[in-house]
Design a protein around this motif. Sequence first.
Motif, mmCIF file in Angstrom:
data_model
loop_
_atom_site.group_PDB
_atom_site.id
_atom_site.type_symbol
_atom_site.label_atom_id
_atom_site.label_comp_id
_atom_site.label_asym_id
_atom_site.label_seq_id
_atom_site.Cartn_x
_atom_site.Cartn_y
_atom_site.Cartn_z
ATOM 1 N N PRO A 16 -2.242 6.181 7.215
ATOM 2 C CA PRO A 16 -1.624 5.953 5.908
ATOM 3 C C PRO A 16 -0.700 7.122 5.547
ATOM 4 O O PRO A 16 -0.812 8.216 6.115
ATOM 5 N N GLU A 34 -1.485 6.332 -1.932
ATOM 6 C CA GLU A 34 -1.714 6.256 -0.496
ATOM 7 C C GLU A 34 -1.371 4.840 -0.046
ATOM 8 O O GLU A 34 -1.806 3.867 -0.657
ATOM 9 N N VAL A 35 -0.573 4.767 1.001
ATOM 10 C CA VAL A 35 -0.112 3.481 1.502
ATOM 11 C C VAL A 35 -0.676 3.272 2.898
ATOM 12 O O VAL A 35 -0.459 4.093 3.792
ATOM 13 N N ARG A 37 -0.758 0.506 6.048
ATOM 14 C CA ARG A 37 -0.121 -0.680 6.608
ATOM 15 C C ARG A 37 -1.210 -1.539 7.238
ATOM 16 O O ARG A 37 -1.898 -1.100 8.156
ATOM 17 N N PRO A 42 1.345 -4.062 3.306
ATOM 18 C CA PRO A 42 0.930 -2.730 2.853
ATOM 19 C C PRO A 42 -0.072 -2.816 1.702
ATOM 20 O O PRO A 42 0.011 -3.712 0.868
ATOM 21 N N ARG A 43 -1.022 -1.886 1.725
ATOM 22 C CA ARG A 43 -1.974 -1.759 0.614
ATOM 23 C C ARG A 43 -1.736 -0.398 -0.022
ATOM 24 O O ARG A 43 -1.794 0.638 0.649
ATOM 25 N N ILE A 44 -1.473 -0.416 -1.317
ATOM 26 C CA ILE A 44 -1.182 0.810 -2.049
ATOM 27 C C ILE A 44 -2.349 1.117 -2.971
ATOM 28 O O ILE A 44 -2.745 0.268 -3.776
ATOM 29 N N LEU A 175 8.888 3.439 -2.501
ATOM 30 C CA LEU A 175 8.430 2.505 -1.475
ATOM 31 C C LEU A 175 9.339 1.280 -1.371
ATOM 32 O O LEU A 175 9.573 0.765 -0.282
ATOM 33 N N ILE A 181 7.635 -1.893 0.606
ATOM 34 C CA ILE A 181 7.196 -2.999 -0.248
ATOM 35 C C ILE A 181 8.444 -3.689 -0.788
ATOM 36 O O ILE A 181 9.533 -3.122 -0.809
#
Length: 188
Positions: A16, A34-35, A37, A42-44, A175, A181
């Motif tokens: 991340p 924190e990103v 993949r 993507p999870r933020i 982002l 994103i």
Amino acid sequence: MARRCNRGVTMTAAKPIRILALDISTNPGFAVLEVKRLKSGPRINIVHVTSVSTTSQSPDSHRYSYIEAATTMVLHEYGPFDVVVREHFTGGRNKRSTQTVFGAWAVIDTALGKYGYKVDEEIPPTTVKRDVTGKGSATKDEVEAGVRRMLALPDDFMFRTDDESDAVAIGLSYLVREGVIEKPKGAK
């Protein structure tokens, strides 16, 4: 598939990236995002969000010392960071407000430098607003609503100040700019 960010940070599914986003004023907001993949996208995560409040009743030297200390605390507690981003600022409502914001910038830059960081990207306020709301003239409430939608924040998640939601918006705008994103539907 890896994605290369401006600073040369490669986004992969395995590692991340951590972003420090700054809304700088004499009451600055700090957001640590924190990103990750994932195959699903993507999870933020908001790792940390805070702001500090100073008062014009205090001497500038006290205000700036407090801002530098708060910045140092965020750097120490939540680093390391892959990217540091802030909103671009060229001038305030009057000479005095411009001076105090640039004073806050200076002490934040000093704290960043002590930890080996510099600001990697500055994003104009209208761009931040457009990226999270679709409207470059969005109000503070609209920006917070855009942040809440983009991150699907629960109703019980509270920002203490608009400086905090603005800092998160700056990170999200970064982002979007990097293509990590997508802008919200309807955003231009």
